[in-house]
Design a protein around this motif. Sequence first.
Motif, PDB file in Angstrom:
ATOM      1  N   THR A  60       0.833  -1.204   0.000  1.00  0.00           N
ATOM      2  CA  THR A  60       0.000   0.000   0.000  1.00  0.00           C
ATOM      3  C   THR A  60       0.864   1.249   0.000  1.00  0.00           C
ATOM      4  O   THR A  60       0.601   2.201  -0.746  1.00  0.00           O
ATOM      5  CB  THR A  60      -0.926   0.004   1.243  1.00  0.00           C
ATOM      6  OG1 THR A  60      -1.660  -1.210   1.262  1.00  0.00           O
ATOM      7  CG2 THR A  60      -1.862   1.184   1.216  1.00  0.00           C
ATOM      8  N   THR A  67       2.417   1.911  -3.419  1.00  0.00           N
ATOM      9  CA  THR A  67       1.500   2.485  -4.411  1.00  0.00           C
ATOM     10  C   THR A  67       1.298   3.984  -4.191  1.00  0.00           C
ATOM     11  O   THR A  67       0.948   4.699  -5.124  1.00  0.00           O
ATOM     12  CB  THR A  67       0.123   1.785  -4.402  1.00  0.00           C
ATOM     13  OG1 THR A  67      -0.445   1.874  -3.103  1.00  0.00           O
ATOM     14  CG2 THR A  67       0.249   0.338  -4.838  1.00  0.00           C
ATOM     15  N   PRO A  84       0.359  -0.184  -9.955  1.00  0.00           N
ATOM     16  CA  PRO A  84      -0.875  -0.791  -9.455  1.00  0.00           C
ATOM     17  C   PRO A  84      -0.582  -1.641  -8.218  1.00  0.00           C
ATOM     18  O   PRO A  84       0.534  -2.140  -8.047  1.00  0.00           O
ATOM     19  CB  PRO A  84      -1.350  -1.672 -10.606  1.00  0.00           C
ATOM     20  CG  PRO A  84      -0.512  -1.338 -11.785  1.00  0.00           C
ATOM     21  CD  PRO A  84       0.701  -0.630 -11.293  1.00  0.00           C
ATOM     22  N   PRO A  85      -1.561  -1.829  -7.352  1.00  0.00           N
ATOM     23  CA  PRO A  85      -1.358  -2.612  -6.130  1.00  0.00           C
ATOM     24  C   PRO A  85      -0.841  -4.026  -6.390  1.00  0.00           C
ATOM     25  O   PRO A  85      -0.022  -4.535  -5.630  1.00  0.00           O
ATOM     26  CB  PRO A  85      -2.747  -2.655  -5.490  1.00  0.00           C
ATOM     27  CG  PRO A  85      -3.466  -1.472  -6.044  1.00  0.00           C
ATOM     28  CD  PRO A  85      -2.904  -1.247  -7.418  1.00  0.00           C
ATOM     29  N   ALA A 128       2.887  -3.837  -7.010  1.00  0.00           N
ATOM     30  CA  ALA A 128       3.581  -3.507  -5.759  1.00  0.00           C
ATOM     31  C   ALA A 128       3.674  -4.739  -4.874  1.00  0.00           C
ATOM     32  O   ALA A 128       4.726  -5.019  -4.289  1.00  0.00           O
ATOM     33  CB  ALA A 128       2.863  -2.371  -5.031  1.00  0.00           C
TER      34      ALA A 128
END
Length: 134
Positions: free
Chosen positions: A24, A27, A33-34, A37
Amino acid sequence: QVQPIIGYNVIEEIQKCCKDDCPTLLTKVMPVPPQKAAALVNMIEDFSNVTPVSIRVGRKRVRLSQGATVQVRCKIPKGSVEEKQLVLFEPDEAGNWPTGLEVGPVLTSVSPSGMVKVPVTNTSRYDIHLPAKT
């Protein structure tokens, strides 16, 4: 807009501090994009859990001519690899290399038989011989 370059070491430190929130946080500081990551965090975790192994020169002695770079075939211990895979070879910084021999880190593949090719450079004015199985 210019994006900053965030190195592996920075991501590794973020991971140590914020274990569960690391994807999180990434990002928020990087335009990824999550899912990417999370994949990056997983990759770093995989590399962090790797056990280093020593390798040896293969069955034949290797001659390095002056100024030459040679792909030296080396053997890793049995059982270290079960299938062909990509590995990061990092030489021992305190290695007893002959004068003029340069061995740097390289991304290479290991065969199931445990053979790996490592580029070695002779920067001396003389030929260097690497004995077999050393």
